[in-house]
Design a protein around this motif. Structure first.
Motif: not given
Length: 237
Positions: A55-59, A82-97, A108-111
């Motif tokens: 995850a990366r956090v920026a203005p 603005l948080i840019r972070m990774s998450h799993w998709g329904f395709d079973g692959r890791a994505h960035s959102g 708390p949201l990063l946690q």
């Protein structure tokens, strides 16, 4: 007799030698074919490293706010992140959102989303609200989001907690909201009002997502009289 016997012996030797030569040639040809047919194998490399949460956090740049911010919103843009972070998709692959949140909601949201990632909880998509015309379009697209300066869905007299940036909606189609008039939001999530059997992307009591939010001190709208299964907020509103 000896001469005839000797003649047969020489012929036999020549016959055996010729047969042996043919056999040797056939064996050599077969060996060559087998050598050509067998593909060379590259040495096995190390396995791919496991996907890790990042995850990366920026203005927040103005273009990431778009129409989600307007004059009179309760939080100024400089208090949003603005948080840019990774998450799993329904395709079973890791994505960035991407997600816009209040600065006090970052930790708390990063946690929470780290826990969701570790549990391989699938998220359909995670885009800032600037990419959508309005909240209805975002929900129908199954978008996970946070900040959006707007009224409560189905109750325009009240300002949504999303206007402060400390509320999150996750997988709206799999986790629909039923407003005070009994209308389901989004409409294409109606089939997910049936919560059993559990389906991917749904949120349930005591699962990885609801537990992580509870431990972070946030509350879940799935327990309301008019359930909002997609909604979590810092103050319970």
């Amino acid at each position: 007799m000896p001469c005839r016997g000797g003649h047969r012996s020489v012929w036999g030797v020549r016959h055996i030698s010729a047969a042996a030569a043919v056999t040797a040639a056939l064996c050599a040809a077969a060996l060559a074919c087998s050598t050509q047919a067998a593909p060379s194998r590259a040495p096995a490399g190390p396995p791919d490293p496991p996907a890790r949460f990042s995850a990366r956090v920026a203005p927040v740049p103005q273009d990431k706010l778009g129409a989600s911010y307007r004059a009179g919103c309760p939080v100024p843009p400089e208090r949003l992140r603005l948080i840019r972070m990774s998450h799993w998709g329904f395709d079973g692959r890791a994505h960035s959102g991407e997600m816009v949140v209040h600065q006090d909601a970052v930790r708390p949201l990063l946690q929470v989303f780290r826990r969701a990632f570790e549990a391989r909880f699938p998220i359909r998509r995670m885009r800032v609200m600037a990419e959508y015309r309005d909240d209805a379009e975002a929900m129908a697209d199954d978008n996970t989001s946070a900040f959006n300066c707007r009224p409560v869905t189905g109750d325009p007299r009240r300002l949504s907690r999303h206007a402060w940036g400390d509320a999150v909606d996750i997988n709206p189609v799999e986790n629909p909201y039923v407003d005070v008039h009994g209308v389901v939001h989004p409409a294409n999530g109606r089939g997910h009002l049936r919560r059993s059997p559990v389906r991917p992307g749904q949120i349930h009591p005591d699962d990885a997502v609801s537990t992580a939010f509870r431990e972070a001190g946030w509350q879940w709208g799935g327990r309301w009289a008019n359930p909002d299964y997609q909604h979590f907020s810092a103050n319970g509103a």
